[in-house]
Design an enzyme around this catalytic site. Structure first.
Site, PDB file in Angstrom:
ATOM      1  N   PRO A   1       0.788  -1.228   0.000  1.00  0.00           N
ATOM      2  CA  PRO A   1       0.000   0.000   0.000  1.00  0.00           C
ATOM      3  C   PRO A   1       0.824   1.284   0.000  1.00  0.00           C
ATOM      4  O   PRO A   1       1.876   1.355   0.639  1.00  0.00           O
ATOM      5  CB  PRO A   1      -0.827  -0.098   1.293  1.00  0.00           C
ATOM      6  CG  PRO A   1      -0.119  -1.091   2.134  1.00  0.00           C
ATOM      7  CD  PRO A   1       0.525  -2.061   1.184  1.00  0.00           C
ATOM      8  N   ASN A   2       0.305   2.238  -0.743  1.00  0.00           N
ATOM      9  CA  ASN A   2       0.854   3.598  -0.835  1.00  0.00           C
ATOM     10  C   ASN A   2       2.144   3.705  -1.644  1.00  0.00           C
ATOM     11  O   ASN A   2       2.636   4.805  -1.868  1.00  0.00           O
ATOM     12  CB  ASN A   2       1.063   4.216   0.569  1.00  0.00           C
ATOM     13  CG  ASN A   2      -0.236   4.323   1.336  1.00  0.00           C
ATOM     14  OD1 ASN A   2      -1.197   4.907   0.813  1.00  0.00           O
ATOM     15  ND2 ASN A   2      -0.313   3.759   2.510  1.00  0.00           N
TER      16      ASN A   2
ATOM     17  N   ARG B   1       4.199  11.009  -2.020  1.00  0.00           N
ATOM     18  CA  ARG B   1       4.189  10.789  -0.571  1.00  0.00           C
ATOM     19  C   ARG B   1       5.568  11.065   0.045  1.00  0.00           C
ATOM     20  O   ARG B   1       6.589  10.596  -0.464  1.00  0.00           O
ATOM     21  CB  ARG B   1       3.743   9.358  -0.239  1.00  0.00           C
ATOM     22  CG  ARG B   1       4.790   8.313  -0.505  1.00  0.00           C
ATOM     23  CD  ARG B   1       4.351   6.893  -0.222  1.00  0.00           C
ATOM     24  NE  ARG B   1       4.171   6.597   1.171  1.00  0.00           N
ATOM     25  CZ  ARG B   1       4.377   5.393   1.704  1.00  0.00           C
ATOM     26  NH1 ARG B   1       4.781   4.372   0.962  1.00  0.00           N
ATOM     27  NH2 ARG B   1       4.173   5.194   2.984  1.00  0.00           N
TER      28      ARG B   1
ATOM     29  N   TYR C   1      11.011   9.063   0.952  1.00  0.00           N
ATOM     30  CA  TYR C   1      11.030   8.068  -0.133  1.00  0.00           C
ATOM     31  C   TYR C   1      11.615   8.595  -1.446  1.00  0.00           C
ATOM     32  O   TYR C   1      11.741   7.833  -2.400  1.00  0.00           O
ATOM     33  CB  TYR C   1       9.597   7.563  -0.378  1.00  0.00           C
ATOM     34  CG  TYR C   1       9.004   6.874   0.830  1.00  0.00           C
ATOM     35  CD1 TYR C   1       9.488   5.635   1.250  1.00  0.00           C
ATOM     36  CD2 TYR C   1       7.985   7.472   1.575  1.00  0.00           C
ATOM     37  CE1 TYR C   1       8.968   5.007   2.372  1.00  0.00           C
ATOM     38  CE2 TYR C   1       7.455   6.851   2.699  1.00  0.00           C
ATOM     39  CZ  TYR C   1       7.939   5.620   3.086  1.00  0.00           C
ATOM     40  OH  TYR C   1       7.435   4.995   4.194  1.00  0.00           O
TER      41      TYR C   1
ATOM     42  N   ASN D   1       7.949  -5.737  -1.138  1.00  0.00           N
ATOM     43  CA  ASN D   1       7.943  -4.607  -0.213  1.00  0.00           C
ATOM     44  C   ASN D   1       6.503  -4.520   0.294  1.00  0.00           C
ATOM     45  O   ASN D   1       5.644  -3.949  -0.364  1.00  0.00           O
ATOM     46  CB  ASN D   1       8.357  -3.315  -0.920  1.00  0.00           C
ATOM     47  CG  ASN D   1       8.388  -2.140   0.045  1.00  0.00           C
ATOM     48  OD1 ASN D   1       7.886  -2.234   1.175  1.00  0.00           O
ATOM     49  ND2 ASN D   1       8.972  -1.029  -0.389  1.00  0.00           N
TER      50      ASN D   1
ATOM     51  N   ALA E   1       3.294  -0.816   4.663  1.00  0.00           N
ATOM     52  CA  ALA E   1       2.795  -0.789   6.047  1.00  0.00           C
ATOM     53  C   ALA E   1       2.381  -2.165   6.549  1.00  0.00           C
ATOM     54  O   ALA E   1       2.444  -2.435   7.759  1.00  0.00           O
ATOM     55  CB  ALA E   1       1.628   0.193   6.153  1.00  0.00           C
TER      56      ALA E   1
ATOM     57  N   GLU F   1      12.795  -9.465   1.156  1.00  0.00           N
ATOM     58  CA  GLU F   1      11.992  -8.324   1.611  1.00  0.00           C
ATOM     59  C   GLU F   1      12.791  -7.043   1.380  1.00  0.00           C
ATOM     60  O   GLU F   1      13.971  -6.981   1.709  1.00  0.00           O
ATOM     61  CB  GLU F   1      11.704  -8.514   3.113  1.00  0.00           C
ATOM     62  CG  GLU F   1      10.973  -7.362   3.768  1.00  0.00           C
ATOM     63  CD  GLU F   1      10.795  -7.609   5.280  1.00  0.00           C
ATOM     64  OE1 GLU F   1      11.059  -8.737   5.766  1.00  0.00           O
ATOM     65  OE2 GLU F   1      10.427  -6.646   5.974  1.00  0.00           O
TER      66      GLU F   1
ATOM     67  N   HIS G   1      12.802  -2.672   1.663  1.00  0.00           N
ATOM     68  CA  HIS G   1      12.225  -1.398   2.102  1.00  0.00           C
ATOM     69  C   HIS G   1      13.070  -0.272   1.534  1.00  0.00           C
ATOM     70  O   HIS G   1      14.304  -0.295   1.663  1.00  0.00           O
ATOM     71  CB  HIS G   1      12.179  -1.295   3.632  1.00  0.00           C
ATOM     72  CG  HIS G   1      11.310  -2.356   4.218  1.00  0.00           C
ATOM     73  ND1 HIS G   1       9.947  -2.284   4.157  1.00  0.00           N
ATOM     74  CD2 HIS G   1      11.609  -3.536   4.803  1.00  0.00           C
ATOM     75  CE1 HIS G   1       9.435  -3.379   4.707  1.00  0.00           C
ATOM     76  NE2 HIS G   1      10.429  -4.159   5.096  1.00  0.00           N
TER      77      HIS G   1
ATOM     78  N   ARG H   1      13.582   4.804  11.874  1.00  0.00           N
ATOM     79  CA  ARG H   1      12.359   5.605  11.907  1.00  0.00           C
ATOM     80  C   ARG H   1      11.573   5.314  13.204  1.00  0.00           C
ATOM     81  O   ARG H   1      12.175   5.015  14.216  1.00  0.00           O
ATOM     82  CB  ARG H   1      11.546   5.329  10.633  1.00  0.00           C
ATOM     83  CG  ARG H   1      12.329   5.721   9.359  1.00  0.00           C
ATOM     84  CD  ARG H   1      11.542   5.408   8.108  1.00  0.00           C
ATOM     85  NE  ARG H   1      10.299   6.186   8.056  1.00  0.00           N
ATOM     86  CZ  ARG H   1       9.311   5.932   7.193  1.00  0.00           C
ATOM     87  NH1 ARG H   1       9.438   4.955   6.315  1.00  0.00           N
ATOM     88  NH2 ARG H   1       8.213   6.670   7.217  1.00  0.00           N
TER      89      ARG H   1
HETATM   90  C1  DQA Z   1       8.333   0.989   3.455  1.00  0.00           C
HETATM   91  C2  DQA Z   1       8.479   1.234   4.961  1.00  0.00           C
HETATM   92  C3  DQA Z   1       7.167   1.001   5.675  1.00  0.00           C
HETATM   93  O1  DQA Z   1       7.327   1.207   7.082  1.00  0.00           O
HETATM   94  C4  DQA Z   1       6.118   1.970   5.174  1.00  0.00           C
HETATM   95  O2  DQA Z   1       4.874   1.723   5.794  1.00  0.00           O
HETATM   96  C5  DQA Z   1       6.002   1.978   3.688  1.00  0.00           C
HETATM   97  C6  DQA Z   1       7.205   1.806   2.862  1.00  0.00           C
HETATM   98  C7  DQA Z   1       9.611   1.338   2.683  1.00  0.00           C
HETATM   99  O3  DQA Z   1       9.711   0.922   1.523  1.00  0.00           O
HETATM  100  O4  DQA Z   1      10.499   2.017   3.202  1.00  0.00           O
HETATM  101  O5  DQA Z   1       4.924   2.199   3.157  1.00  0.00           O
HETATM  102  O6  DQA Z   1       8.074  -0.388   3.253  1.00  0.00           O
END
Ligand code: DQA
Length: 144
Positions: free
Chosen positions: A9-10, A17, A22, A73, A76, A97, A99, A106
């Site tokens: 998501p997102n 964002r 990011y 990835n 959240a 995985e 990120h 963070r």
């Molecule tokens: C994320 C880190 C997560 O904590 C966050 O909720 C994201 C992106 C990252 O790619 O750094 O949406 O996975």
């Protein structure tokens, strides 16, 4: 070899964002980056993004018998989803995985990952390059 890249998501909001976290590159830029990287490793690669936990679970299940590995990835859902962890365990494919941000530096709640309980490698805080590293890891593993 054939790899599925799954983004949670997102991540479709990249570029808009929190650019200070990011970066300014968009989701389309990320897709192009991953496609280029997969070509460099001579892999077949399909990319999926969803804002919905159940759709991600179904996508993972559909990888069984089709893909050799998964790069995920979970965004959240990393920090909340037993369902995604269980789906990964169910298909039992080599999983990396990724990120984009350094989740360990963070908020406290970002330090725990359900997916890390299964993933054989976790890459954090390397931006888009993390996806390339993940594909390279799977390419080395399978000698693509
Ligand atoms: C994320 C880190 C997560 O904590 C966050 O909720 C994201 C992106 C990252 O790619 O750094 O949406 O996975």
């Amino acid at each position: 070899m054939k790899v599925k890249v799954i983004n949670g998501p997102n991540l479709n909001m990249l570029g808009i964002r929190e650019p200070e976290v990011y970066g300014k590159a968009t989701y389309k830029d990320l897709v192009e980056f991953i496609e280029q990287a997969s070509k460099a490793f001579s892999m077949e690669c399909d990319i999926f993004q969803s804002n919905h936990e159940g759709d991600i679970v179904t996508e993972i299940q559909n990888c069984l018998g089709v893909y050799d590995g998964i790069v995920i990835n979970p965004a959240a859902y990393t920090h909340t989803s037993v369902a995604i962890l269980d789906a990964l365990k169910a298909v039992s494919l080599p999983t990396v995985e990724v990120h984009i941000s350094d989740v360990d530096s963070r908020e406290e709640f970002r330090k725990f990952s359900y997916v890390s309980l299964y993933a054989e490698k976790v890459i954090k805080g390397k931006g888009f390059e993390g996806y390339k590293e993940a594909l390279g890891y799977l390419a080395d593993k399978f000698g693509s």
